[in-house]
Design a protein around this motif. Structure first.
Motif, PDB file in Angstrom:
ATOM      1  N   PHE A   2      -0.405 -13.099  -7.981  1.00 42.72           N
ATOM      2  CA  PHE A   2       0.626 -12.103  -7.715  1.00 42.72           C
ATOM      3  C   PHE A   2       1.282 -11.628  -9.008  1.00 42.72           C
ATOM      4  O   PHE A   2       1.629 -10.449  -9.145  1.00 42.72           O
ATOM      5  N   ALA A   3       1.443 -12.537  -9.964  1.00 43.67           N
ATOM      6  CA  ALA A   3       2.027 -12.156 -11.254  1.00 43.67           C
ATOM      7  C   ALA A   3       1.150 -11.132 -11.965  1.00 43.67           C
ATOM      8  O   ALA A   3       1.662 -10.181 -12.586  1.00 43.67           O
ATOM      9  N   MET A   4      -0.169 -11.302 -11.883  1.00 44.96           N
ATOM     10  CA  MET A   4      -1.074 -10.328 -12.494  1.00 44.96           C
ATOM     11  C   MET A   4      -1.002  -8.977 -11.781  1.00 44.96           C
ATOM     12  O   MET A   4      -1.034  -7.916 -12.422  1.00 44.96           O
ATOM     13  N   ILE A   5      -0.896  -9.004 -10.441  1.00 44.99           N
ATOM     14  CA  ILE A   5      -0.766  -7.747  -9.699  1.00 44.99           C
ATOM     15  C   ILE A   5       0.521  -7.042 -10.094  1.00 44.99           C
ATOM     16  O   ILE A   5       0.545  -5.813 -10.276  1.00 44.99           O
ATOM     17  N   GLN A   6       1.606  -7.815 -10.271  1.00 35.30           N
ATOM     18  CA  GLN A   6       2.866  -7.228 -10.723  1.00 35.30           C
ATOM     19  C   GLN A   6       2.707  -6.585 -12.097  1.00 35.30           C
ATOM     20  O   GLN A   6       3.220  -5.486 -12.347  1.00 35.30           O
ATOM     21  N   ARG A   7       1.982  -7.260 -12.967  1.00 40.30           N
ATOM     22  CA  ARG A   7       1.761  -6.726 -14.317  1.00 40.30           C
ATOM     23  C   ARG A   7       1.085  -5.360 -14.253  1.00 40.30           C
ATOM     24  O   ARG A   7       1.521  -4.397 -14.909  1.00 40.30           O
ATOM     25  N   TYR A   8       0.024  -5.251 -13.452  1.00 42.62           N
ATOM     26  CA  TYR A   8      -0.697  -3.987 -13.358  1.00 42.62           C
ATOM     27  C   TYR A   8       0.133  -2.924 -12.634  1.00 42.62           C
ATOM     28  O   TYR A   8       0.018  -1.729 -12.933  1.00 42.62           O
ATOM     29  N   THR A   9       0.940  -3.337 -11.661  1.00 44.26           N
ATOM     30  CA  THR A   9       1.795  -2.393 -10.951  1.00 44.26           C
ATOM     31  C   THR A   9       2.843  -1.795 -11.881  1.00 44.26           C
ATOM     32  O   THR A   9       3.094  -0.582 -11.864  1.00 44.26           O
TER      33      THR A   9
END
Length: 278
Positions: free
Chosen positions: A22-29
């Motif tokens: 989820f942290a990686m998805i937040q980064r890309y978002t």
């Protein structure tokens, strides 16, 4: 202990953490939100394709009756093709942004596991796809009275199989770029287009030569586009086609994941994670 150390001194984590994914998805978002041109690009090309094919279909309907009864097959084909193409591109672009920033080595020195990284890229591909697909489907209804969402659960079956294929391609391409460097990034932009004539997006499989039909039936999207035509033209949902597509997708996802892990390990052993370039 969350991890053990390998002989090379690189931590090998034993558990998969949804929080890291989820942290990686937040980064890309956050990266996507910070750049309006990135968001505009997600909507621009699907809109151009949808309008072009939509107006072409209107013209053909006015000039002859050879596609009478075909409904909105062209528009449906364009929208479903965009799920496949944009799903793969959304996966690959997020990966390539790490490559362009030369950040892959840094990520792999964190607790992030390859499986978590892939899961984050999958999630981001859905987010990027939704940004482009939702407004384009609304325009398809406004301009051509074609409501993709009216397909209901049928659309879920189509979407699931197409997004699985797009992920399989994205995983395989990412592994190749990881091992071969940015010189192989062209595959991220072009490989899916190889499927365009083979998966019979705009015409039935029967149009192909017999020897090419065999190859076409080995590709999951072929079953989806044949299923779409069965729904829009004949009003019949072919569950058998979706089951075949799902089985082939399971094989593709498994093979692509094995390839990615093998190429990742080869890249790590060669020490090239920190020296990725052309």
């Amino acid at each position: 202990m969350l991890y053990s150390r390998t002989g090379a001194g690189i931590p090998e984590y034993r558990s998969i953490s949804p929080a890291r994914t989820f942290a990686m998805i937040q980064r890309y978002t956050y990266l996507l939100r910070s750049s309006w041109p990135r968001v505009l690009e997600l909507i621009y090309w699907p809109t151009v394709q949808m309008l072009m094919w939509g107006f072409l279909q209107l013209y053909l309907n006015e000039q002859s009756g050879f596609i009478a009864g075909a409904g909105s097959v062209f528009i449906g084909s364009v929208l479903l093709w965009d799920i496949l193409f944009r799903g793969q591109l959304g996966f690959s672009i997020s990966f390539l942004e790490e490559m362009w920033a030369r950040n892959i080595g840094n990520l792999m020195m964190t607790p992030l596991r390859p499986a978590e990284f892939i899961a984050a890229l999958m999630g981001m591909s859905v987010i990027r796809l939704a940004i482009g697909l939702v407004p384009v489907t609304a325009m398809a209804y406004a301009f051509f009275s074609f409501n993709l969402w009216s397909l209901g659960l049928v659309l879920v079956a189509f979407f699931a199989n197409l997004i699985l294929t797009s992920w399989a391609i994205g995983i395989a391409v990412s592994g190749l770029v990881l091992r071969q460097g940015l010189g192989a990034e062209t595959l991220a932009w072009s490989l899916t287009f190889l499927l365009l004539p083979l998966t019979c997006v705009y015409y039935p499989v029967a149009v192909l030569p017999e020897w090419l039909q065999t190859i076409a039936w080995m590709l999951p999207p072929t079953y989806v586009f044949e299923g779409m035509r069965a729904v829009l033209i004949d009003g019949v949902f072919r569950a058998d086609l979706m089951i075949w597509a799902l089985g082939l997708n399971a094989v593709l996802i498994t093979g692509a994941s094995v390839l990615f892990v093998a190429l990742f390990n080869a890249s790590r052993s060669a020490g090239s994670l920190l020296a990725l370039g052309e």
